[in-house]
Design a protein around this motif. Sequence first.
Motif, PDB file in Angstrom:
ATOM      1  N   MET F  42     -88.377  -6.965  -4.520  1.00 34.63           N
ATOM      2  CA  MET F  42     -88.959  -8.271  -4.856  1.00 34.63           C
ATOM      3  C   MET F  42     -89.213  -8.309  -6.358  1.00 34.63           C
ATOM      4  O   MET F  42     -89.850  -7.409  -6.889  1.00 34.63           O
ATOM      5  N   ILE F  43     -88.740  -9.340  -7.009  1.00 35.64           N
ATOM      6  CA  ILE F  43     -89.012  -9.526  -8.437  1.00 35.64           C
ATOM      7  C   ILE F  43     -90.088 -10.599  -8.581  1.00 35.64           C
ATOM      8  O   ILE F  43     -89.977 -11.677  -8.001  1.00 35.64           O
ATOM      9  N   HIS F  44     -91.140 -10.261  -9.300  1.00 36.79           N
ATOM     10  CA  HIS F  44     -92.210 -11.228  -9.562  1.00 36.79           C
ATOM     11  C   HIS F  44     -92.162 -11.594 -11.041  1.00 36.79           C
ATOM     12  O   HIS F  44     -92.405 -10.745 -11.890  1.00 36.79           O
ATOM     13  N   GLU F  45     -91.838 -12.818 -11.337  1.00 35.85           N
ATOM     14  CA  GLU F  45     -91.776 -13.261 -12.727  1.00 35.85           C
ATOM     15  C   GLU F  45     -93.133 -13.756 -13.219  1.00 35.85           C
ATOM     16  O   GLU F  45     -93.905 -14.334 -12.448  1.00 35.85           O
ATOM     17  N   MET F  46     -93.348 -13.556 -14.502  1.00 32.76           N
ATOM     18  CA  MET F  46     -94.587 -14.066 -15.102  1.00 32.76           C
ATOM     19  C   MET F  46     -94.261 -14.875 -16.348  1.00 32.76           C
ATOM     20  O   MET F  46     -93.395 -14.482 -17.137  1.00 32.76           O
ATOM     21  N   ALA F  47     -95.003 -15.957 -16.529  1.00 33.67           N
ATOM     22  CA  ALA F  47     -94.939 -16.680 -17.790  1.00 33.67           C
ATOM     23  C   ALA F  47     -95.617 -15.831 -18.865  1.00 33.67           C
ATOM     24  O   ALA F  47     -96.455 -14.969 -18.563  1.00 33.67           O
TER      25      ALA F  47
END
Lengths: 188, 188, 188, 188, 188, 188
Positions: F42-47
Amino acid sequence: MPIVELHLLKGYGAEEKRRLHEALTSAVRLVVPAGPDAITVMIHEMATEDYSRGGKHRSGAPALPDPVDIVRRFLSAMEAREIDKAESMLAAGFSMRFPGTKPMSTLPELLDWARPRYRFVGKTYEGFDALQGSDSAAIVYCRGSLSGEWPDGTAFSGIRFMDRFEIEAGRITRQDVWNDIAEVRAQA
Amino acid sequence: MPIVELHLLKGYGAEEKRRLHEALTSAVRLVVPAGPDAITVMIHEMATEDYSRGGKHRSGAPALPDPVDIVRRFLSAMEAREIDKAESMLAAGFSMRFPGTKPMSTLPELLDWARPRYRFVGKTYEGFDALQGSDSAAIVYCRGSLSGEWPDGTAFSGIRFMDRFEIEAGRITRQDVWNDIAEVRAQA
Amino acid sequence: MPIVELHLLKGYGAEEKRRLHEALTSAVRLVVPAGPDAITVMIHEMATEDYSRGGKHRSGAPALPDPVDIVRRFLSAMEAREIDKAESMLAAGFSMRFPGTKPMSTLPELLDWARPRYRFVGKTYEGFDALQGSDSAAIVYCRGSLSGEWPDGTAFSGIRFMDRFEIEAGRITRQDVWNDIAEVRAQA
Amino acid sequence: MPIVELHLLKGYGAEEKRRLHEALTSAVRLVVPAGPDAITVMIHEMATEDYSRGGKHRSGAPALPDPVDIVRRFLSAMEAREIDKAESMLAAGFSMRFPGTKPMSTLPELLDWARPRYRFVGKTYEGFDALQGSDSAAIVYCRGSLSGEWPDGTAFSGIRFMDRFEIEAGRITRQDVWNDIAEVRAQA
Amino acid sequence: MPIVELHLLKGYGAEEKRRLHEALTSAVRLVVPAGPDAITVMIHEMATEDYSRGGKHRSGAPALPDPVDIVRRFLSAMEAREIDKAESMLAAGFSMRFPGTKPMSTLPELLDWARPRYRFVGKTYEGFDALQGSDSAAIVYCRGSLSGEWPDGTAFSGIRFMDRFEIEAGRITRQDVWNDIAEVRAQA
Amino acid sequence: MPIVELHLLKGYGAEEKRRLHEALTSAVRLVVPAGPDAITVMIHEMATEDYSRGGKHRSGAPALPDPVDIVRRFLSAMEAREIDKAESMLAAGFSMRFPGTKPMSTLPELLDWARPRYRFVGKTYEGFDALQGSDSAAIVYCRGSLSGEWPDGTAFSGIRFMDRFEIEAGRITRQDVWNDIAEVRAQA
């Protein structure tokens, strides 16, 4: 509703974790208007072998001592005139200012300054506030009231004071003191 | 190496998040002796529909204003004698103590007290410290030096001061002030 | 205090998420004696490109319809004698048992069976319970009371009933019905 | 593909966790059409010192007993006419309805009602369904068939029944029973 | 800044975790231009009772042996002419190609081929590279230089070689060898 | 069963994420004997505003290009004798070794060396393997067979080769080549 998760290398005791829980809860409350009960903190510990940076394990450093506790012990030692003990809690480069003084760097300087001012002084604490400064120093504010005896032996009490301390690596690097002694003497 | 994850309902702006990043980083540093660069903070936002407590959605409250900013604006207004503006920043039940005063609850009381003491006074700031208190008030410490004119028109400067503020729900509930004015006058 | 996090592919609507929040909260409460408010659920959505199994992306399937809603619509259609509509909600292989009957597989069979028993019957609902069975069927229990007219035209009401439904892929596969009609008739 | 993470205070045993795994898996399957193998559940335990709400530690409550197990033991005790044992499993305020009865609140009432109806009755279970109700009660459905002897000594068997139980804090608060006895007797 | 979290069933040792930390760090660096120190890996272990798929617990399999270690031990055994030991490290279906050979499947075939080519040969390693292939085989590349004696007893050294190995379930399934022996002989 | 979560600053495209999914899956498989389908990523992107280190936001760097793609394009350019294009893909300090050569640093050197050896040569690829080296270079292995014409115009084909490339910041820094040309010529 905010939930804080802290991932940490193993090795911190229950009391140190308690300080982390409180500090993280307060950090959130400074911005998010949630009642304290609405803020959950979870600490996830990792063994050394479970953590890496750059593919290499790191070891955790021992927790910093509670800076409020350091200040309390320092002030107790000063009040009891245990100067050696108090001195041992100071960092190299320690600097201190009292009302009307230039910066002083040793406790004997302070004692010389205080001698003509009061025979002795004790502190009643109203509260302590601690926070991390933007550099590596922790900052502790201590406020309350002073009581003691003037040089002529008459007693005084209820004089407001405020002390500000900076603590690095467990040693006090700076103390700034404000109080109403001159105000009270002027009114007297 | 500590890593902090904060789960938060959507609705906080970049500046409010910046304050959270700083406060959470400082919270960890108060206990864990990590260089600031070793501390990572990740904020995970959630839409209302993605969060529930007791199976029910909750809505996030707007962020609290920056308490340091409130104090700065209050002190500016006082210095500029914009009393109405300053008054509007006070909470009901506001209380204030200056050196040698009893608790005062309105700004006109303060102005009356100050009139025989100095013609005007300005503040040069050395630093602000903010933290969340254990109850719902944020606490701001402001320190620096005072300059101005005595009632006789002679100038003064470089007199140390320390202000302590409590702020709840964006309003100032308490101000405590210490300074060396009496000390300086006594030495004069 | 339990906190549930659900990682899910994007594509579920607010109402479907609401059902997930409720079901997960109830799942925890079946074991952990926490008040519902003490249970937090967070749903974390992922875009297809952010999720893989075996290094390959997967696509999410549309949510299953609410099985309670299916049962409500089926029972309404039956009560209104909209047999075609009700029939369209049944799965191939549908099976149904009423008090004293053998398993029936079509609605006309049921109507034939019911004709000598009552002119019509309506349901007042006391409650629905839904859960996932251990295989792929969702199970819905519906209970309440029956009212209607006997074949001789006299009215009845307040007769307890309990229906149990199994639903797979949005179609009803099984209905089991219990009620007190025979008991009431015997007492009459 | 859904992945569920449950954060829980330490203190739950393997069997209690198994119930949580099953309940959480079922909760997801009620909405998301994933095969059971596609649903992963991870339980993350925390020591008391690692969890806080409002900056204060909380202690976890012991798990609730399995409500299906309670119902099984209650029905076994009733079948074996161990009335004291069965009675001990009822909550204050217990209420029970059988076909054609008014609400009853004690087991002797039930025995009085049953005496003219059958000499004894045993249950063969076809299945149990358990779920958490929307309030604090767990709900258990039990269905199967009855066999026994009529008052005249003739045997019966294969009569469908359905029991619904509500359980709070480990005690049965309500039992509702449906069966086809009257239907069968009427047909006889 | 990338942070990798790996959730894993308990049972992997410190050395196996170290390999996971390195492999995950390298995996990220293949795509994200972060210095290695900017990549954090956290392994979260779970007890069997804390993990389920499809509501059922799974048990973790023992770690695969380090494929580089297997290759090193195989090459050492070959160099020391411990043919039985080397043979025991080969999988059924093993296949091997050397410069100019057809695929061979046993070590004696290789020894026959090598006899007219050199009396003995030793390897100086310049580096090993290991990766997982797209199917279930791990791939190990080994490069460096050969030294030894030609059949006529004259010595050689510094001849480049490259070996490629495939390893499945801890056994070598394939070896491909390239070197500059023919080039060097042709130049001689 | 391993589950990998990757926290990443926003800004990576679907193709770059696909490479991360594959690389992380392979990294786990190198140690844990799980079928690929058992590994979830799972890839969790962040601003930017959601991520900080040391309380300060960081910006993400663009992804590194796929090193296999670079090698494929370089080899195609070489085969098509597009020397300028191939040259543009080399880093300053590029070094290259072919069978029997000293290290060469420019493509014209290579062309001079090759001229007496073959008129032209083409590559049929059997496979590419890519991995991150322990320093900042990505490593690509390419193997297959050569076909072409000897200087006398006769054709050859099926000669094994192996190329090893190092790529940094999108440029080729090193190429090492092995093949069986000399072996084949010696056998001819």
